[in-house]
Design a protein around this motif. Structure first.
Motif, PDB file in Angstrom:
ATOM      1  N   VAL A 112       0.860  -1.170   0.000  1.00  0.00           N
ATOM      2  CA  VAL A 112       0.000   0.000   0.000  1.00  0.00           C
ATOM      3  C   VAL A 112       0.905   1.230   0.000  1.00  0.00           C
ATOM      4  N   SER A 113       0.849   2.010  -1.069  1.00  0.00           N
ATOM      5  CA  SER A 113       1.622   3.255  -1.165  1.00  0.00           C
ATOM      6  C   SER A 113       0.649   4.407  -0.995  1.00  0.00           C
ATOM      7  N   ILE A 114       0.877   5.226   0.020  1.00  0.00           N
ATOM      8  CA  ILE A 114      -0.009   6.342   0.321  1.00  0.00           C
ATOM      9  C   ILE A 114       0.771   7.630   0.175  1.00  0.00           C
ATOM     10  N   LYS A 115       0.217   8.547  -0.579  1.00  0.00           N
ATOM     11  CA  LYS A 115       0.800   9.879  -0.707  1.00  0.00           C
ATOM     12  C   LYS A 115      -0.268  10.880  -0.289  1.00  0.00           C
ATOM     13  N   SER A 116       0.042  11.665   0.734  1.00  0.00           N
ATOM     14  CA  SER A 116      -0.872  12.685   1.237  1.00  0.00           C
ATOM     15  C   SER A 116      -0.257  14.051   0.966  1.00  0.00           C
ATOM     16  N   ILE A 117      -1.006  14.888   0.267  1.00  0.00           N
ATOM     17  CA  ILE A 117      -0.550  16.251  -0.032  1.00  0.00           C
ATOM     18  C   ILE A 117      -1.538  17.204   0.615  1.00  0.00           C
ATOM     19  N   GLN A 118      -1.039  18.024   1.539  1.00  0.00           N
ATOM     20  CA  GLN A 118      -1.875  19.016   2.203  1.00  0.00           C
ATOM     21  C   GLN A 118      -1.456  20.404   1.738  1.00  0.00           C
ATOM     22  N   ARG A 119      -2.432  21.165   1.243  1.00  0.00           N
ATOM     23  CA  ARG A 119      -2.179  22.548   0.817  1.00  0.00           C
ATOM     24  C   ARG A 119      -2.890  23.468   1.796  1.00  0.00           C
TER      25      ARG A 119
ATOM     26  N   TYR B 117      -9.003  -7.648   0.346  1.00  0.00           N
ATOM     27  CA  TYR B 117      -9.998  -8.664   0.032  1.00  0.00           C
ATOM     28  C   TYR B 117     -11.314  -7.975  -0.305  1.00  0.00           C
ATOM     29  N   GLU B 118     -12.216  -8.741  -0.892  1.00  0.00           N
ATOM     30  CA  GLU B 118     -13.544  -8.253  -1.226  1.00  0.00           C
ATOM     31  C   GLU B 118     -14.576  -9.133  -0.549  1.00  0.00           C
ATOM     32  N   ARG B 119     -15.646  -8.477  -0.051  1.00  0.00           N
ATOM     33  CA  ARG B 119     -16.740  -9.210   0.563  1.00  0.00           C
ATOM     34  C   ARG B 119     -18.029  -8.430   0.326  1.00  0.00           C
ATOM     35  N   ASN B 120     -19.026  -9.093  -0.208  1.00  0.00           N
ATOM     36  CA  ASN B 120     -20.344  -8.489  -0.453  1.00  0.00           C
ATOM     37  C   ASN B 120     -20.256  -7.189  -1.251  1.00  0.00           C
ATOM     38  N   GLY B 121     -19.388  -7.154  -2.257  1.00  0.00           N
ATOM     39  CA  GLY B 121     -19.268  -5.984  -3.121  1.00  0.00           C
ATOM     40  C   GLY B 121     -18.450  -4.842  -2.549  1.00  0.00           C
ATOM     41  N   VAL B 122     -17.856  -5.027  -1.375  1.00  0.00           N
ATOM     42  CA  VAL B 122     -17.039  -4.001  -0.729  1.00  0.00           C
ATOM     43  C   VAL B 122     -15.582  -4.427  -0.810  1.00  0.00           C
ATOM     44  N   LYS B 123     -14.707  -3.477  -1.182  1.00  0.00           N
ATOM     45  CA  LYS B 123     -13.266  -3.730  -1.240  1.00  0.00           C
ATOM     46  C   LYS B 123     -12.655  -3.288   0.093  1.00  0.00           C
ATOM     47  N   TYR B 124     -11.811  -4.142   0.692  1.00  0.00           N
ATOM     48  CA  TYR B 124     -11.164  -3.855   1.966  1.00  0.00           C
ATOM     49  C   TYR B 124      -9.656  -3.767   1.779  1.00  0.00           C
ATOM     50  N   ILE B 125      -9.050  -2.723   2.335  1.00  0.00           N
ATOM     51  CA  ILE B 125      -7.601  -2.557   2.351  1.00  0.00           C
ATOM     52  C   ILE B 125      -7.215  -2.318   3.811  1.00  0.00           C
ATOM     53  N   ILE B 126      -6.275  -3.118   4.318  1.00  0.00           N
ATOM     54  CA  ILE B 126      -5.886  -3.017   5.728  1.00  0.00           C
ATOM     55  C   ILE B 126      -4.362  -2.930   5.811  1.00  0.00           C
TER      56      ILE B 126
ATOM     57  N   LYS C 133      -3.899   0.806  13.233  1.00  0.00           N
ATOM     58  CA  LYS C 133      -4.277  -0.004  12.073  1.00  0.00           C
ATOM     59  C   LYS C 133      -5.323   0.776  11.285  1.00  0.00           C
ATOM     60  N   THR C 134      -5.131   0.861   9.970  1.00  0.00           N
ATOM     61  CA  THR C 134      -6.084   1.550   9.104  1.00  0.00           C
ATOM     62  C   THR C 134      -6.795   0.540   8.220  1.00  0.00           C
ATOM     63  N   THR C 135      -8.109   0.668   8.163  1.00  0.00           N
ATOM     64  CA  THR C 135      -8.938  -0.125   7.265  1.00  0.00           C
ATOM     65  C   THR C 135      -9.662   0.836   6.341  1.00  0.00           C
ATOM     66  N   ILE C 136      -9.536   0.610   5.041  1.00  0.00           N
ATOM     67  CA  ILE C 136     -10.244   1.397   4.043  1.00  0.00           C
ATOM     68  C   ILE C 136     -11.282   0.485   3.406  1.00  0.00           C
ATOM     69  N   LYS C 137     -12.536   0.914   3.469  1.00  0.00           N
ATOM     70  CA  LYS C 137     -13.627   0.159   2.867  1.00  0.00           C
ATOM     71  C   LYS C 137     -14.144   0.949   1.672  1.00  0.00           C
ATOM     72  N   VAL C 138     -14.068   0.359   0.492  1.00  0.00           N
ATOM     73  CA  VAL C 138     -14.482   1.040  -0.732  1.00  0.00           C
ATOM     74  C   VAL C 138     -15.833   0.480  -1.168  1.00  0.00           C
TER      75      VAL C 138
ATOM     76  N   ILE D 126      -3.686   6.671  -3.161  1.00  0.00           N
ATOM     77  CA  ILE D 126      -3.346   5.337  -2.663  1.00  0.00           C
ATOM     78  C   ILE D 126      -3.130   4.428  -3.858  1.00  0.00           C
ATOM     79  N   HIS D 127      -1.972   3.785  -3.902  1.00  0.00           N
ATOM     80  CA  HIS D 127      -1.648   2.847  -4.974  1.00  0.00           C
ATOM     81  C   HIS D 127      -1.476   1.458  -4.352  1.00  0.00           C
ATOM     82  N   LEU D 128      -2.119   0.478  -4.957  1.00  0.00           N
ATOM     83  CA  LEU D 128      -2.027  -0.904  -4.485  1.00  0.00           C
ATOM     84  C   LEU D 128      -1.367  -1.760  -5.543  1.00  0.00           C
ATOM     85  N   GLN D 129      -0.472  -2.626  -5.094  1.00  0.00           N
ATOM     86  CA  GLN D 129       0.101  -3.634  -5.984  1.00  0.00           C
ATOM     87  C   GLN D 129       0.275  -4.907  -5.180  1.00  0.00           C
ATOM     88  N   GLU D 130       0.196  -6.025  -5.872  1.00  0.00           N
ATOM     89  CA  GLU D 130       0.348  -7.297  -5.177  1.00  0.00           C
ATOM     90  C   GLU D 130       1.756  -7.385  -4.595  1.00  0.00           C
TER      91      GLU D 130
END
Length: 166
Positions: free
Chosen positions: A12-19, A37-46, A59-64, A140-144
């Motif tokens: 998980v590559s995160i770039k935060s830019i605050q102006r 992982y995906e469950r019930n149509g929701v994408k999870y990133i932890i 710990k951060t969990t992002i639910k898309v 946020i960039h994700l790669q295996e």
């Protein structure tokens, strides 16, 4: 349902830019092993946060979801915040020494993630305790991840790589 019945180890590559209101940018970048992982149509990133952004022990969990993104933090910082394009949302953040009220108005929200690979882009105004402070972009960039497995991620104390620039 998880993809193929399993969690996918990801980087998980995160770039935060605050102006700020003067037009000055502050950029923080973090790379950490995580899981997808995906469950019930929701994408999870932890993933685990780092000391570079002051969130070590969190710990951060992002639910898309199809129309929103929910960011959940637990540990040294506790919060749950939802981003919906064109809407203002407010939440209280527990920093361990007191609550801070955050409000965001989401202007940009793009998601292109499939099976643990892809990008998420958020752009939003941020108010802290009622005062509009900064415009924030979160990329946020994700790669295996073929090096760190999910079991290693959970059991290790890997803190990721991070850089900060002003």
């Amino acid at each position: 349902m998880k993809i193929g019945g399993r969690m996918i180890p990801v980087l998980v590559s995160i770039k935060s830019i605050q102006r700020n209101y003067e037009g000055e940018d502050t950029t923080i970048e973090l790379v950490a092993p995580g899981k997808y992982y995906e469950r019930n149509g929701v994408k999870y990133i932890i993933y685990e946060e780092s000391s570079i952004n002051g969130l070590e022990g969190t710990k951060t969990t992002i639910k898309v979801y199809p129309r929103s993104i929910v960011l959940i933090r637990s540990g040294s910082v506790r919060m749950r915040h939802e981003y919906i394009l064109g809407e203002e949302k407010e939440t209280d953040v527990d920093l361990g020494f007191g609550l801070v009220t955050l409000k965001v108005k989401t202007h940009e929200m793009k998601v292109a993630v499939k099976e643990g690979v892809g990008d998420i882009h958020l752009g939003y105004d941020l108010a802290i305790n009622g005062d509009w402070e900064v415009y924030n972009q979160l990329i946020i960039h994700l790669q295996e991840d073929h090096v760190h497995g999910c079991e290693e991620f959970v059991a290790s104390s890997y803190s990721g790589r991070a850089t900060q620039s002003d």
